[in-house]
Scaffold this motif. Structure first.
Motif, PDB file in Angstrom:
ATOM      1  N   LEU A 128      23.127  -6.087  -1.435  1.00 37.12           N
ATOM      2  CA  LEU A 128      23.462  -4.702  -1.712  1.00 37.12           C
ATOM      3  C   LEU A 128      24.625  -4.218  -0.855  1.00 37.12           C
ATOM      4  N   LEU A 129      25.471  -3.400  -1.450  1.00 40.83           N
ATOM      5  CA  LEU A 129      26.548  -2.733  -0.728  1.00 40.83           C
ATOM      6  C   LEU A 129      26.237  -1.247  -0.708  1.00 40.83           C
ATOM      7  N   GLY A 130      25.952  -0.734   0.471  1.00 41.22           N
ATOM      8  CA  GLY A 130      25.666   0.681   0.605  1.00 41.22           C
ATOM      9  C   GLY A 130      26.941   1.499   0.694  1.00 41.22           C
ATOM     10  N   THR A 131      26.767   2.786   0.692  1.00 42.79           N
ATOM     11  CA  THR A 131      27.906   3.703   0.745  1.00 42.79           C
ATOM     12  C   THR A 131      28.761   3.464   1.988  1.00 42.79           C
ATOM     13  N   VAL A 132      28.112   3.301   3.117  1.00 43.78           N
ATOM     14  CA  VAL A 132      28.857   3.091   4.366  1.00 43.78           C
ATOM     15  C   VAL A 132      29.648   1.784   4.294  1.00 43.78           C
ATOM     16  N   GLN A 133      29.073   0.753   3.723  1.00 44.25           N
ATOM     17  CA  GLN A 133      29.772  -0.524   3.586  1.00 44.25           C
ATOM     18  C   GLN A 133      30.967  -0.398   2.644  1.00 44.25           C
ATOM     19  N   ILE A 134      30.800   0.333   1.578  1.00 46.11           N
ATOM     20  CA  ILE A 134      31.909   0.531   0.637  1.00 46.11           C
ATOM     21  C   ILE A 134      33.038   1.310   1.312  1.00 46.11           C
ATOM     22  N   ILE A 135      32.688   2.317   2.099  1.00 42.71           N
ATOM     23  CA  ILE A 135      33.701   3.059   2.858  1.00 42.71           C
ATOM     24  C   ILE A 135      34.398   2.109   3.844  1.00 42.71           C
ATOM     25  N   GLY A 136      33.633   1.242   4.475  1.00 40.18           N
ATOM     26  CA  GLY A 136      34.210   0.262   5.399  1.00 40.18           C
ATOM     27  C   GLY A 136      35.177  -0.681   4.704  1.00 40.18           C
ATOM     28  N   ILE A 137      34.837  -1.131   3.513  1.00 38.88           N
ATOM     29  CA  ILE A 137      35.738  -1.987   2.734  1.00 38.88           C
ATOM     30  C   ILE A 137      37.028  -1.231   2.427  1.00 38.88           C
ATOM     31  N   GLY A 138      36.897   0.040   2.056  1.00 34.39           N
ATOM     32  CA  GLY A 138      38.092   0.854   1.816  1.00 34.39           C
ATOM     33  C   GLY A 138      38.943   0.983   3.068  1.00 34.39           C
ATOM     34  N   ALA A 139      38.301   1.149   4.217  1.00 35.42           N
ATOM     35  CA  ALA A 139      39.038   1.247   5.483  1.00 35.42           C
ATOM     36  C   ALA A 139      39.766  -0.054   5.803  1.00 35.42           C
ATOM     37  N   ILE A 140      39.130  -1.177   5.489  1.00 34.06           N
ATOM     38  CA  ILE A 140      39.781  -2.480   5.710  1.00 34.06           C
ATOM     39  C   ILE A 140      41.027  -2.593   4.846  1.00 34.06           C
TER      40      ILE A 140
END
Length: 123
Positions: free
Chosen positions: A89-101
């Motif tokens: 699972l990819l949570g909201t925080v992880q998706i935001i982190g991917i965007g930051a990367i």
């Protein structure tokens, strides 16, 4: 005698990323040593990826830019493929982190071009 044009660092960098992501996903598929045949693509993938990364550096891409792109795109692709292949699972925080990367990689790449331009102007 004319100098040969410098070859692009992008093709080996992109292949290095694919190999590194494949190796990491194979490591996950191996489930430790439960499925040891998956360790073969792990070794091949990581070895090939690092070899290609050395070619990228030899072709003139700055190490910070090459490693930043290699690792960041690798993280993004691995996270997405982990979700697709293994149901992680990819949570909201992880998706935001991917965007930051992704934003970070773009900034590093843009910064390297800005530096090249300012160096050329100063010469």
């Amino acid at each position: 005698m004319t100098e040969r044009p410098r070859r692009s660092a992008w093709p080996p960098l992109l292949i290095a990323i694919v190999l590194e992501v494949s190796a990491t996903l194979s490591l996950r598929a191996a489930e430790g040593f439960a499925h040891p045949l998956w360790l073969i693509p792990v070794v091949i993938g990581y070895t090939g990826s690092l070899w290609l990364l050395s070619i990228v550096l030899d072709r003139g891409m700055p190490v910070g830019v090459a490693y930043g792109i290699w690792s960041a795109i690798g993280v993004v692709l691995t996270a997405i493929m982990g979700a697709v292949l293994f149901g992680e699972l990819l949570g909201t925080v992880q998706i935001i982190g991917i965007g930051a990367i992704v934003v970070g990689v773009l900034l590093v790449e843009l910064g390297s071009h800005a530096r090249e331009t300012s160096t050329e102007v100063a010469s």
